[in-house]
Design a protein around this motif. Structure first.
Motif, PDB file in Angstrom:
ATOM      1  N   PHE A 124     -95.481  69.377  67.969  1.00  0.00           N
ATOM      2  CA  PHE A 124     -96.252  70.563  68.308  1.00  0.00           C
ATOM      3  C   PHE A 124     -95.750  71.225  69.586  1.00  0.00           C
ATOM      4  O   PHE A 124     -95.116  70.596  70.437  1.00  0.00           O
ATOM      5  CB  PHE A 124     -97.724  70.214  68.452  1.00  0.00           C
ATOM      6  N   GLN A 125     -96.102  72.498  69.677  1.00  0.00           N
ATOM      7  CA  GLN A 125     -95.651  73.326  70.782  1.00  0.00           C
ATOM      8  C   GLN A 125     -95.989  72.732  72.145  1.00  0.00           C
ATOM      9  O   GLN A 125     -95.166  72.670  73.025  1.00  0.00           O
ATOM     10  CB  GLN A 125     -96.300  74.699  70.638  1.00  0.00           C
ATOM     11  N   LYS A 126     -97.269  72.307  72.306  1.00  0.00           N
ATOM     12  CA  LYS A 126     -97.659  71.764  73.621  1.00  0.00           C
ATOM     13  C   LYS A 126     -97.700  70.253  73.562  1.00  0.00           C
ATOM     14  O   LYS A 126     -98.604  69.628  74.098  1.00  0.00           O
ATOM     15  CB  LYS A 126     -99.017  72.336  74.029  1.00  0.00           C
ATOM     16  N   GLU A 152     -91.613  75.587  68.171  1.00  0.00           N
ATOM     17  CA  GLU A 152     -91.151  75.997  69.503  1.00  0.00           C
ATOM     18  C   GLU A 152     -91.222  74.837  70.487  1.00  0.00           C
ATOM     19  O   GLU A 152     -91.846  74.939  71.542  1.00  0.00           O
ATOM     20  CB  GLU A 152     -91.996  77.169  70.033  1.00  0.00           C
ATOM     21  N   PRO A 153     -90.568  73.730  70.187  1.00  0.00           N
ATOM     22  CA  PRO A 153     -90.754  72.539  71.020  1.00  0.00           C
ATOM     23  C   PRO A 153     -90.190  72.695  72.428  1.00  0.00           C
ATOM     24  O   PRO A 153     -90.589  71.988  73.323  1.00  0.00           O
ATOM     25  CB  PRO A 153     -90.000  71.447  70.258  1.00  0.00           C
ATOM     26  N   LEU A 154     -89.268  73.620  72.614  1.00  0.00           N
ATOM     27  CA  LEU A 154     -88.653  73.735  73.928  1.00  0.00           C
ATOM     28  C   LEU A 154     -89.210  74.908  74.726  1.00  0.00           C
ATOM     29  O   LEU A 154     -88.749  75.202  75.830  1.00  0.00           O
ATOM     30  CB  LEU A 154     -87.130  73.888  73.787  1.00  0.00           C
ATOM     31  N   GLY A 155     -90.230  75.561  74.158  1.00  0.00           N
ATOM     32  CA  GLY A 155     -90.759  76.777  74.767  1.00  0.00           C
ATOM     33  C   GLY A 155     -91.228  76.608  76.197  1.00  0.00           C
ATOM     34  O   GLY A 155     -91.099  77.517  77.004  1.00  0.00           O
ATOM     35  N   TYR A 201     -87.240  74.310  62.252  1.00  0.00           N
ATOM     36  CA  TYR A 201     -87.426  74.614  63.653  1.00  0.00           C
ATOM     37  C   TYR A 201     -87.904  76.051  63.796  1.00  0.00           C
ATOM     38  O   TYR A 201     -87.347  76.957  63.197  1.00  0.00           O
ATOM     39  CB  TYR A 201     -86.070  74.444  64.337  1.00  0.00           C
ATOM     40  N   VAL A 202     -88.970  76.240  64.578  1.00  0.00           N
ATOM     41  CA  VAL A 202     -89.485  77.587  64.787  1.00  0.00           C
ATOM     42  C   VAL A 202     -89.188  78.013  66.213  1.00  0.00           C
ATOM     43  O   VAL A 202     -89.442  77.269  67.158  1.00  0.00           O
ATOM     44  CB  VAL A 202     -91.010  77.627  64.529  1.00  0.00           C
ATOM     45  N   THR A 203     -88.636  79.201  66.378  1.00  0.00           N
ATOM     46  CA  THR A 203     -88.391  79.701  67.730  1.00  0.00           C
ATOM     47  C   THR A 203     -88.301  81.221  67.732  1.00  0.00           C
ATOM     48  O   THR A 203     -88.100  81.849  66.695  1.00  0.00           O
ATOM     49  CB  THR A 203     -87.093  79.107  68.312  1.00  0.00           C
ATOM     50  N   HIS A 204     -88.478  81.792  68.946  1.00  0.00           N
ATOM     51  CA  HIS A 204     -88.227  83.232  69.061  1.00  0.00           C
ATOM     52  C   HIS A 204     -86.962  83.453  69.885  1.00  0.00           C
ATOM     53  O   HIS A 204     -86.605  84.568  70.212  1.00  0.00           O
ATOM     54  CB  HIS A 204     -89.422  83.928  69.712  1.00  0.00           C
ATOM     55  N   ASP A 205     -86.315  82.340  70.236  1.00  0.00           N
ATOM     56  CA  ASP A 205     -85.142  82.407  71.101  1.00  0.00           C
ATOM     57  C   ASP A 205     -83.883  82.416  70.236  1.00  0.00           C
ATOM     58  O   ASP A 205     -83.518  81.407  69.636  1.00  0.00           O
ATOM     59  CB  ASP A 205     -85.176  81.195  72.027  1.00  0.00           C
TER      60      ASP A 205
END
Lengths: 357, 260
Positions: free
Chosen positions: A83-85, A161-164, A191-195
């Protein structure tokens, strides 16, 4: 290509009457690193949550290994999520966190202990068994979250977004770590990201999404070099997107100047968009260029100089290792191979739906 | 100079706040029956108190009602918080507003309304009606102390537990509940304290012949003040004080750890 593992078929989802995913189709293969890339609100996280079973689609089906799992709850699915956080259990030690899934599956004590050791080794945090999550840094917590997920031997690891939340340096380090882990584990990563940089670095396949539609699916190279529409071109890296007229096959008129290109099949005198990456714009002496212009801005960026050149009413973005001072008259040359032609969307909706497969 | 003024000011505030209670405590150890003079130190009022059957009965009632009502209120309040956290923001804030009203409402209004309600439903007054009333007014306090923890909760931890194969029940008790526990405990203690020292609502909802400590003191004092009552009041004050200290310590200790 390897075996198909996940098939999202005609998935639609709306929240409070707002369409988030519209008739989405996506196939994910075994041992693939797939990145869902897009701006916030594009539906990428919703897609991941549908895969994880936390959100159920309004219409459409989710197939896992050929079986319909659309209505199967998350605790019965053979996939795990990071999860993201991080979502570590703060009242449990690191070892208890990692053992959580295994204890529920009633594995033996020795098996669990071996798994904890193995997982901590994989994420480079050996000896952290008895620490509490709060005493770890963000990057370490993220690794524990990954360890906790992979001990369950999922066929697919979902990463939201694990590295967000990590700083730039740590993020780049973790990108290599993730690639290493994926190769070591031999499982599929979604993998989900906006980067976009993250996506280009790690993925085998990138799925570019916008407004609930998939814009383009392809390898990082093909997404970068041959964007299929203006959205993809704009979202992935810097680019010059210029309205143009396709005069005939292999000849395009950009800003009333004829450029040779390599694309065919767009018809005669058809309005199109062309994409030219800033590093593909060559600056030369005025008489040698296809178009003449004046340098208006110049910044030193380390690896290259970033310049803006005003030519025929368009501000060209140029990346070059040779510096041209502001105010200098220059010529612009583009290799035919570097001119990417895209169909012009007729409306905004169509732009979003441009690649509705 | 400024420092001395500050100290005097604080001393004055404490004198105003605690002089009455201090007087009461001192008098509870006064061997003389009159309030006017000090007849030496004694524990006899305390021993007389524990030999008084009426008072002991009231004490049992009080503790029984406090324990049961705060337990029931804690369970109901916890469930309410969990369900409210799943609601939309707007619905939740409206509901929270509604649950807060009884706390602001004057006790006498709550007391009389409950009395009227019991009468109109034909419920016989007694320990049962006191219990129902105490549960009612305790629920908002429990919600008040759990809700902030609920909001701090990372919603992903519950999903993470499901993701790792836990059923909804396991996920709640293994992951959400431990995070809520400090809030639940302080809610329970707060409810216990509220129930222990309530007089007005109890007064209106108790039947004839049933007494809690506070209503007992009230009837005794009407007959003429006996020094046993000083002793009793002192005990109640000290108990409530200890409970309040507990309530304040329980969550703060946890928070410091979490903030680190």
């Amino acid at each position: 290509m390897s075996k198909e593992l996940i098939h999202l078929s005609n998935i639609s989802k709306s929240f409070d009457g707002q369409m988030v995913l519209d008739d989405l189709n996506l196939k994910i293969h075994e041992n693939e690193f797939v990145t869902l890339l897009g701006p916030s609100g594009c539906g990428k996280t919703t897609t991941l949550r549908i895969l994880g079973g936390f959100t159920s689609p309004d219409t459409g089906k989710v197939y896992f290994d050929g079986q319909d799992i659309t209505r199967i709850p998350p605790n019965k699915r053979q996939l795990n999520t990071v999860f993201q956080k991080y979502a570590l259990f703060t009242h449990m030690t690191i070892a208890e966190n990692i053992a959580f899934g295994l204890k529920i599956k009633k594995k033996s004590k020795s098996y669990i202990n071996d798994k904890i050791k193995y997982a901590l080794k994989l994420v480079n945090l050996e000896g952290y068994e008895n620490r509490m999550p709060d005493s770890l840094s963000g990057g370490q917590q993220q690794r524990i979250a990954i360890a906790r997920a992979i001990v369950n031997e999922p066929k697919i690891l979902l990463l939201d977004e694990p590295l967000g939340a990590l700083d730039l340096k740590l993020r780049q380090e973790m990108q290599y770590e993730l690639i290493r882990m994926k190769n070591e584990l031999g499982i599929t990563f979604v993998y989900v990201t906006h980067d976009q940089e993250e996506a280009l670095t790690m993925s085998d396949t990138i799925v570019v999404m916008n407004q609930g539609y998939i814009q383009q699916i392809g390898s990082p190279e093909s997404i970068y070099n041959e964007p299929e529409n203006a959205f993809v071109a704009d979202f992935i890296g810097d680019s010059n997107i210029i309205p143009a007229i396709m005069i005939e096959d292999k000849l395009v008129s950009i800003l009333d100047t004829r450029f040779a290109c390599v694309d065919t099949g767009f018809g005669h005198n058809k309005p199109v968009d062309v994409v030219i990456r800033p590093e593909d714009v060559e600056l030369v002496e005025p008489d040698q260029g296809t178009i003449q212009g004046v340098v208006t801005h110049m910044i030193f960026k380390g690896v290259h100089y970033e310049m803006e050149v005003m030519a025929n009413g368009f501000e060209w973005l140029v990346h070059s290792t040779t510096m041209f001072p502001v105010g200098k008259q220059v010529g612009i040359k583009v290799d035919p191979f570097n001119i990417q032609i895209m169909n012009k969307p007729e409306s905004e909706d169509e732009e979003a739906a441009a690649i509705d497969i | 100079m400024r420092n001395t003024a500050r100290k005097i000011y604080i001393a004055l505030i404490f004198i105003f706040l605690y002089a009455p209670i201090f007087t009461l405590m001192v008098l509870s150890f006064n061997a003389s029956k009159t309030r006017a003079k000090w007849g030496g130190f004694t524990f006899k009022w305390y021993s007389a108190l524990f030999q008084n059957r009426d008072i002991m009965e009231a004490l049992v009632n009080t503790l029984l009602i406090a324990v049961i009502s705060s337990l029931v209120a804690t369970v109901i309040g916890t469930i309410a918080c969990v369900s409210m956290s799943g609601m939309k923001r707007k619905t939740r804030s409206i509901l929270l507003g509604i649950t807060n009203i009884p706390m602001l409402n004057a006790d006498i209004v709550t007391g009389i309304s409950l009395m009227l309600l019991f009468i109109s439903f034909g419920i016989r007054f007694g320990v049962g009606t006191i219990l129902l009333s105490h549960i009612t007014f305790n629920i908002p306090y429990v919600i008040l102390s759990i809700m902030p923890r609920m909001k701090q909760l990372n919603p992903s931890t519950y999903e993470a537990a499901l993701d790792l194969g836990a059923s909804h029940t396991t996920a709640f008790f293994k992951v959400v509940f431990p995070d809520l526990l400090p809030g639940i405990l302080s809610g329970f203690l707060m409810a216990f304290t509220m129930s222990l020292d309530d007089f007005i609502i109890t007064h209106f909802t108790k039947g004839a012949g049933v007494d809690t400590l506070s209503t007992k003191i009230y009837t005794e004092v009407k007959k003429g003040i006996k020094p046993e009552m000083y002793a009793l009041s002192t005990i109640i004050f000290v108990t409530v004080l200890l409970l309040l200290i507990l309530v304040n310590m329980a969550p703060s200790g946890k928070n410091e750890k979490a903030d680190k």
